[in-house]
Design an enzyme around this catalytic site. Structure first.
Site, PDB file in Angstrom:
ATOM      1  N   HIS A   1      -3.598   7.110   1.974  1.00 37.71           N
ATOM      2  CA  HIS A   1      -3.967   5.776   1.479  1.00 37.71           C
ATOM      3  C   HIS A   1      -5.359   5.403   1.985  1.00 37.71           C
ATOM      4  O   HIS A   1      -5.667   5.569   3.168  1.00 37.71           O
ATOM      5  CB  HIS A   1      -2.922   4.764   1.957  1.00 37.71           C
ATOM      6  CG  HIS A   1      -3.304   3.345   1.675  1.00 37.71           C
ATOM      7  ND1 HIS A   1      -3.618   2.912   0.409  1.00 37.71           N
ATOM      8  CD2 HIS A   1      -3.435   2.260   2.489  1.00 37.71           C
ATOM      9  CE1 HIS A   1      -3.932   1.631   0.460  1.00 37.71           C
ATOM     10  NE2 HIS A   1      -3.825   1.207   1.706  1.00 37.71           N
TER      11      HIS A   1
ATOM     12  N   CYS B   1       0.814  -1.225   0.000  1.00 37.22           N
ATOM     13  CA  CYS B   1       0.000   0.000   0.000  1.00 37.22           C
ATOM     14  C   CYS B   1       0.846   1.273   0.000  1.00 37.22           C
ATOM     15  O   CYS B   1       0.352   2.356  -0.297  1.00 37.22           O
ATOM     16  CB  CYS B   1      -0.936  -0.001   1.195  1.00 37.22           C
ATOM     17  SG  CYS B   1      -2.041  -1.410   1.134  1.00 37.22           S
TER      18      CYS B   1
ATOM     19  N   ASN C   1     -10.064  -0.192  -1.191  1.00 35.68           N
ATOM     20  CA  ASN C   1      -8.601  -0.142  -1.077  1.00 35.68           C
ATOM     21  C   ASN C   1      -7.972  -0.760  -2.328  1.00 35.68           C
ATOM     22  O   ASN C   1      -7.973  -1.976  -2.491  1.00 35.68           O
ATOM     23  CB  ASN C   1      -8.196  -0.925   0.178  1.00 35.68           C
ATOM     24  CG  ASN C   1      -6.697  -0.941   0.414  1.00 35.68           C
ATOM     25  OD1 ASN C   1      -5.920  -0.479  -0.419  1.00 35.68           O
ATOM     26  ND2 ASN C   1      -6.291  -1.496   1.542  1.00 35.68           N
TER      27      ASN C   1
HETATM   28  O1  UT7 Z   1      -4.198  -1.375   3.112  1.00 37.76           O
HETATM   29  C1  UT7 Z   1      -3.263  -2.169   3.679  1.00 37.76           C
HETATM   30  C2  UT7 Z   1      -3.371  -2.361   5.106  1.00 37.76           C
HETATM   31  N1  UT7 Z   1      -4.659  -2.835   5.533  1.00 37.76           N
HETATM   32  C3  UT7 Z   1      -5.362  -2.130   6.403  1.00 37.76           C
HETATM   33  O2  UT7 Z   1      -5.017  -1.041   6.731  1.00 37.76           O
HETATM   34  C4  UT7 Z   1      -6.579  -2.791   7.008  1.00 37.76           C
HETATM   35  C5  UT7 Z   1      -6.651  -2.517   8.466  1.00 37.76           C
HETATM   36  N2  UT7 Z   1      -7.710  -3.229   9.130  1.00 37.76           N
HETATM   37  C6  UT7 Z   1      -9.020  -2.909   8.965  1.00 37.76           C
HETATM   38  O3  UT7 Z   1      -9.372  -2.042   8.206  1.00 37.76           O
HETATM   39  C7  UT7 Z   1     -10.027  -3.628   9.822  1.00 37.76           C
HETATM   40  O4  UT7 Z   1      -9.344  -4.397  10.792  1.00 37.76           O
HETATM   41  C8  UT7 Z   1     -10.986  -4.561   9.017  1.00 37.76           C
HETATM   42  C9  UT7 Z   1     -11.945  -3.713   8.181  1.00 37.76           C
HETATM   43  C10 UT7 Z   1     -10.196  -5.486   8.117  1.00 37.76           C
HETATM   44  C11 UT7 Z   1     -11.806  -5.378   9.993  1.00 37.76           C
HETATM   45  O5  UT7 Z   1     -12.515  -4.502  10.860  1.00 37.76           O
HETATM   46  P1  UT7 Z   1     -12.431  -4.632  12.448  1.00 37.76           P
HETATM   47  O6  UT7 Z   1     -13.262  -3.568  12.986  1.00 37.76           O
HETATM   48  O7  UT7 Z   1     -10.984  -4.638  12.852  1.00 37.76           O
HETATM   49  O8  UT7 Z   1     -13.101  -6.032  12.697  1.00 37.76           O
HETATM   50  P2  UT7 Z   1     -12.509  -7.274  13.508  1.00 37.76           P
HETATM   51  O9  UT7 Z   1     -11.613  -8.063  12.633  1.00 37.76           O
HETATM   52  O10 UT7 Z   1     -12.004  -6.821  14.849  1.00 37.76           O
HETATM   53  O11 UT7 Z   1     -13.833  -8.073  13.773  1.00 37.76           O
HETATM   54  C12 UT7 Z   1     -14.852  -7.595  14.677  1.00 37.76           C
HETATM   55  C13 UT7 Z   1     -16.048  -8.496  14.534  1.00 37.76           C
HETATM   56  C14 UT7 Z   1     -15.717  -9.984  14.644  1.00 37.76           C
HETATM   57  O12 UT7 Z   1     -16.806 -10.638  15.237  1.00 37.76           O
HETATM   58  P3  UT7 Z   1     -16.768 -11.070  16.792  1.00 37.76           P
HETATM   59  O13 UT7 Z   1     -15.596 -11.983  16.916  1.00 37.76           O
HETATM   60  O14 UT7 Z   1     -16.589  -9.800  17.559  1.00 37.76           O
HETATM   61  O15 UT7 Z   1     -18.091 -11.717  17.010  1.00 37.76           O
HETATM   62  C15 UT7 Z   1     -15.626 -10.414  13.198  1.00 37.76           C
HETATM   63  O16 UT7 Z   1     -15.891 -11.778  13.026  1.00 37.76           O
HETATM   64  O17 UT7 Z   1     -16.645  -8.302  13.247  1.00 37.76           O
HETATM   65  C16 UT7 Z   1     -16.701  -9.558  12.566  1.00 37.76           C
HETATM   66  N3  UT7 Z   1     -16.501  -9.300  11.153  1.00 37.76           N
HETATM   67  C17 UT7 Z   1     -17.503  -9.023  10.317  1.00 37.76           C
HETATM   68  N4  UT7 Z   1     -18.834  -8.909  10.513  1.00 37.76           N
HETATM   69  C18 UT7 Z   1     -19.588  -8.600   9.445  1.00 37.76           C
HETATM   70  C19 UT7 Z   1     -15.334  -9.276  10.473  1.00 37.76           C
HETATM   71  N5  UT7 Z   1     -15.572  -8.975   9.182  1.00 37.76           N
HETATM   72  C20 UT7 Z   1     -16.903  -8.821   9.065  1.00 37.76           C
HETATM   73  C21 UT7 Z   1     -17.754  -8.502   7.984  1.00 37.76           C
HETATM   74  N6  UT7 Z   1     -19.077  -8.395   8.233  1.00 37.76           N
HETATM   75  N7  UT7 Z   1     -17.279  -8.269   6.739  1.00 37.76           N
END
Ligand code: UT7
Length: 331
Positions: free
Chosen positions: A256, A116, A286
């Site tokens: 980004h 990125c 992204n």
């Molecule tokens: O560009 C290169 C570098 N990449 C980045 O900068 C990405 C950085 N990370 C992020 O943007 C975020 O971490 C994500 C968008 C990838 C994920 O969001 P998050 O708020 O960090 O979610 P999480 O992984 O902490 O998950 C929270 C909850 C989990 O459920 P439980 O365990 O709390 O019940 C996940 O299973 O949300 C759930 N979850 C979803 N629910 C609905 C994860 N993905 C989804 C989804 N829809 N698509």
């Protein structure tokens, strides 16, 4: 002797026609439009469809649009650097293909891999060829066909990525515009949080690597998020301080587009108002190396000569950094 600076003097961009909406993703994985929008700021992303179509297809279009806009012959181009982690092939480089297909017969170039942060790394690199006086026209492209390495059964990763490419032309100037400073960083220990395991020389493609789904992006979202918020905000604040500036001296943050919450945290740290922050994540998601040049392409008309821009990114590797530049033209 007057110092030569490298200035961006033209921008081109390309996104594919196919729109993958949050609603369509709802049918593919267990997610909702509401979750994606509130957690990332993304409404839709573009996908490049068609057999045999790789990242070069989008890079070529972006470069052609840039050349047409400025009415520049491709024969005048000295060099094309392509930042990408989704090259068409292991070899030759995507740059090789782009040079050929746009008719840049006097140019050479190479691909640069920094995920990125790829566009920032490539822009800093391309600028050196201008600042030394070696070249007059260098094109820097950032483009990725992320859909080619995304696992559309992994709901926490597939929702953020999309396909697209943008290109800028660098030319020499002796005016008080152009690239002013850059800070680029790398930390290879971040590999465990974000990488693609299969297909390289460590784990060449085999039936086993395919069965283990190792040809897809592996991302630990939360860990990357934490590093990204700190890394991007810190480096953006650092480049301001280094240049004795505050948020008041900046017209535009060009960050980004990985997650709107990361961009908001960076803007807050720099004490910028929302209207100073360029944003198109809701439409493209992204696009990895494509996000920053696509922002410049989308907002070109609003950016004025003399405006101070901070370009900033964080991504896989880990890689991150910031560039301070003064815009060189009115369009
Ligand atoms: O560009 C290169 C570098 N990449 C980045 O900068 C990405 C950085 N990370 C992020 O943007 C975020 O971490 C994500 C968008 C990838 C994920 O969001 P998050 O708020 O960090 O979610 P999480 O992984 O902490 O998950 C929270 C909850 C989990 O459920 P439980 O365990 O709390 O019940 C996940 O299973 O949300 C759930 N979850 C979803 N629910 C609905 C994860 N993905 C989804 C989804 N829809 N698509």
């Amino acid at each position: 002797m007057t110092k030569i600076a490298a200035a961006i003097t033209a921008v081109g961009g390309y996104v594919p026609d196919y729109i993958l909406s949050n609603k369509e993703l709802e049918k593919m994985v267990d997610t909702t439009d509401e979750w994606i929008l509130t957690r990332t700021g993304i409404k839709e992303r573009r996908i490049l469809k068609g057999e045999g179509k790789g990242t070069s297809v989008m890079c070529i279009e972006a470069v052609k649009r840039l050349l047409e806009k400025r009415n520049i012959s491709p024969m005048e181009i000295d060099m094309i650097i392509v930042a990408t982690v989704t090259p068409d092939y292991e070899f030759p480089s995507t740059s090789n293909i782009v040079c050929d297909q746009v008719g840049a017969k006097n140019a050479w170039g190479y691909d640069l891999s920094a995920a990125c942060s790829g566009f920032l790394y490539a822009l800093a690199t391309g600028a050196q060829f201008i600042e030394t006086g070696r070249y007059k026209k260098v094109i820097v492209v950032g483009g990725d066909k992320m859909s080619s390495i995304i696992d559309y059964t992994d709901r926490s990763t597939c929702i953020i990525f999309g396909d697209g490419a943008g290109a800028v032309l660098l030319e020499p100037t002796t005016e008080d515009v152009g690239m002013k400073d850059f800070i680029l960083r790398a930390d290879g220990s971040g590999i465990k949080h974000l990488f693609m395991k299969g297909g390289g020389s460590a784990y060449p493609s085999s039936q086993e690597t395919i069965d283990r789904r190792e040809h897809y992006v592996y991302q630990e979202g939360q860990a990357v998020f934490k590093h990204a918020v700190t890394g991007m905000a810190d480096v953006s604040a650092e480049i301001l301080e280094k240049n004795k500036m505050t948020g008041k001296d900046v017209q535009w943050l060009v960050a980004h587009q990985a997650n709107k919450r990361i961009i908001d945290a960076t803007a807050e740290r720099m004490q910028l108002k929302p209207e100073q922050v360029l944003m198109n994540i809701e439409r493209y998601g992204n696009t990895t190396a494509g996000t920053i040049p696509l922002l410049l392409w989308d907002y070109e008309k609003q950016i004025k000569k003399g405006d101070n821009l901070i370009l900033s990114a964080f991504g896989g590797g880990f890689t991150w950094g910031a560039i301070y530049l003064k815009w060189a033209y009115n369009s």
